[in-house]
Design a protein around this motif. Structure first.
Motif, PDB file in Angstrom:
ATOM      1  N   PHE A   1       0.824  -1.203   0.000  1.00  0.00           N
ATOM      2  CA  PHE A   1       0.000   0.000   0.000  1.00  0.00           C
ATOM      3  C   PHE A   1       0.864   1.262   0.000  1.00  0.00           C
ATOM      4  O   PHE A   1       1.884   1.333   0.696  1.00  0.00           O
ATOM      5  CB  PHE A   1      -0.912   0.019   1.235  1.00  0.00           C
ATOM      6  N   THR A   2       0.430   2.246  -0.768  1.00  0.00           N
ATOM      7  CA  THR A   2       1.117   3.534  -0.793  1.00  0.00           C
ATOM      8  C   THR A   2       0.232   4.659  -0.265  1.00  0.00           C
ATOM      9  O   THR A   2       0.735   5.708   0.110  1.00  0.00           O
ATOM     10  CB  THR A   2       1.565   3.897  -2.225  1.00  0.00           C
TER      11      THR A   2
ATOM     12  N   ALA B   1     -12.205   2.867   5.585  1.00  0.00           N
ATOM     13  CA  ALA B   1     -10.791   2.936   5.208  1.00  0.00           C
ATOM     14  C   ALA B   1     -10.599   2.206   3.889  1.00  0.00           C
ATOM     15  O   ALA B   1     -11.041   1.058   3.736  1.00  0.00           O
ATOM     16  CB  ALA B   1      -9.914   2.298   6.283  1.00  0.00           C
ATOM     17  N   MET B   2      -9.968   2.891   2.928  1.00  0.00           N
ATOM     18  CA  MET B   2      -9.687   2.287   1.634  1.00  0.00           C
ATOM     19  C   MET B   2      -8.213   2.454   1.299  1.00  0.00           C
ATOM     20  O   MET B   2      -7.667   3.551   1.413  1.00  0.00           O
ATOM     21  CB  MET B   2     -10.536   2.930   0.528  1.00  0.00           C
ATOM     22  N   GLY B   3      -7.563   1.382   0.933  1.00  0.00           N
ATOM     23  CA  GLY B   3      -6.150   1.423   0.585  1.00  0.00           C
ATOM     24  C   GLY B   3      -5.943   1.489  -0.918  1.00  0.00           C
ATOM     25  O   GLY B   3      -6.772   1.018  -1.692  1.00  0.00           O
ATOM     26  N   ILE B   4      -4.815   2.100  -1.326  1.00  0.00           N
ATOM     27  CA  ILE B   4      -4.416   2.116  -2.730  1.00  0.00           C
ATOM     28  C   ILE B   4      -3.026   1.499  -2.812  1.00  0.00           C
ATOM     29  O   ILE B   4      -2.108   1.921  -2.109  1.00  0.00           O
ATOM     30  CB  ILE B   4      -4.396   3.541  -3.316  1.00  0.00           C
TER      31      ILE B   4
ATOM     32  N   GLY C   1      -1.890   0.842  -8.135  1.00  0.00           N
ATOM     33  CA  GLY C   1      -3.068   1.668  -8.367  1.00  0.00           C
ATOM     34  C   GLY C   1      -4.390   0.992  -8.064  1.00  0.00           C
ATOM     35  O   GLY C   1      -5.453   1.571  -8.297  1.00  0.00           O
ATOM     36  N   ASP C   2      -4.354  -0.221  -7.530  1.00  0.00           N
ATOM     37  CA  ASP C   2      -5.603  -0.911  -7.181  1.00  0.00           C
ATOM     38  C   ASP C   2      -6.177  -0.349  -5.886  1.00  0.00           C
ATOM     39  O   ASP C   2      -5.440  -0.087  -4.930  1.00  0.00           O
ATOM     40  CB  ASP C   2      -5.352  -2.420  -7.023  1.00  0.00           C
ATOM     41  N   LYS C   3      -7.493  -0.186  -5.856  1.00  0.00           N
ATOM     42  CA  LYS C   3      -8.180   0.284  -4.654  1.00  0.00           C
ATOM     43  C   LYS C   3      -8.790  -0.920  -3.937  1.00  0.00           C
ATOM     44  O   LYS C   3      -9.417  -1.771  -4.560  1.00  0.00           O
ATOM     45  CB  LYS C   3      -9.279   1.279  -5.022  1.00  0.00           C
ATOM     46  N   LEU C   4      -8.621  -0.952  -2.617  1.00  0.00           N
ATOM     47  CA  LEU C   4      -9.101  -2.087  -1.840  1.00  0.00           C
ATOM     48  C   LEU C   4      -9.763  -1.581  -0.565  1.00  0.00           C
ATOM     49  O   LEU C   4      -9.118  -0.913   0.250  1.00  0.00           O
ATOM     50  CB  LEU C   4      -7.927  -3.010  -1.486  1.00  0.00           C
ATOM     51  N   LEU C   5     -11.041  -1.887  -0.408  1.00  0.00           N
ATOM     52  CA  LEU C   5     -11.716  -1.535   0.839  1.00  0.00           C
ATOM     53  C   LEU C   5     -11.152  -2.409   1.949  1.00  0.00           C
ATOM     54  O   LEU C   5     -11.111  -3.628   1.834  1.00  0.00           O
ATOM     55  CB  LEU C   5     -13.223  -1.741   0.707  1.00  0.00           C
TER      56      LEU C   5
END
Length: 205
Positions: free
Chosen positions: A35-36, A53-56, A60-64
């Motif tokens: 994650f960045t 909270a959502m990670g990128i 560039g993938d978004k993950l809840l």
């Protein structure tokens, strides 16, 4: 010749299955992701506030990642959400950009959890709307355009210069709007300071 299922039976089955899915979702191992960035925000669902909270990832993938149900975006509740992420092997030691609104509770929680490893990018949409909320309709539209234009500048110097010009005007027109713009202004320019406004400004501000 026929049979039926009662509504209560369907509801019971749905609750059982969705509870299993929710438990699996809330206990996923996050160690395999790089994650960045981390976005945290509160949304209302049936008059209840849900902080999400959502990670990128670096690709560039978004993950809840998770959510909590809470009355406000207070730091104690949000730290509980972040602790859950750490317990699930959320990695942040190589640096993390945290994108937040102006909530002091969110800011305090991420700073205390991630310390020197996180940079905060304040949401420019929230900032813009907070500023114009103090202005009448005509002035609001004018300064909304000006603020949007400032944040679209490619460099920190250009964006900061435009924002300061707006601030100086608002000081004479509406002190409340000026104070709103001044508060946390530097954190709205984090992506600009990193020199990434052109590449990532549209996605991460």
């Amino acid at each position: 010749e026929s049979f039926g299922l009662s509504q209560s039976s369907i509801s019971r089955k749905f609750m059982e299955e969705s509870s299993k899915e929710l438990e699996a979702y809330e206990n996923r191992d996050l160690s395999g992701y790089d994650f960045t960035a981390l976005l945290i925000d509160g949304k209302y669902l049936s008059r209840e506030q849900i902080v999400i909270a959502m990670g990128i990832t670096i690709t560039g993938d978004k993950l809840l990642l998770g959510f909590i149900q809470t009355t406000t975006e207070n730091s104690r509740a949000v730290k509980g959400l972040l602790k859950n992420l750490l317990d699930r092997n959320f990695k942040f030691e190589e640096g993390l950009l945290c994108i937040l609104d102006g909530s002091k509770g969110l800011s305090k929680a991420v700073k205390e959890t991630f310390g020197k490893y996180c940079l905060i990018q304040r949401c420019t949409w929230h900032k813009r709307e907070n500023v114009v909320s103090y202005l009448n309709e005509k002035d609001g539209e004018y300064y909304r355009f000006r603020l949007q234009s400032a944040y679209r500048e490619p460099t920190y110097q250009e964006a900061k210069s435009k924002l300061m010009a707006i601030l100086n005007e608002l000081e004479k027109k509406n002190r409340s709007a000026a104070n709103s713009l001044r508060e946390g202004m530097e954190e709205t320019l984090t992506i600009h300071r990193l020199g990434l406004a052109v590449e990532l400004g549209k996605s991460l501000t």
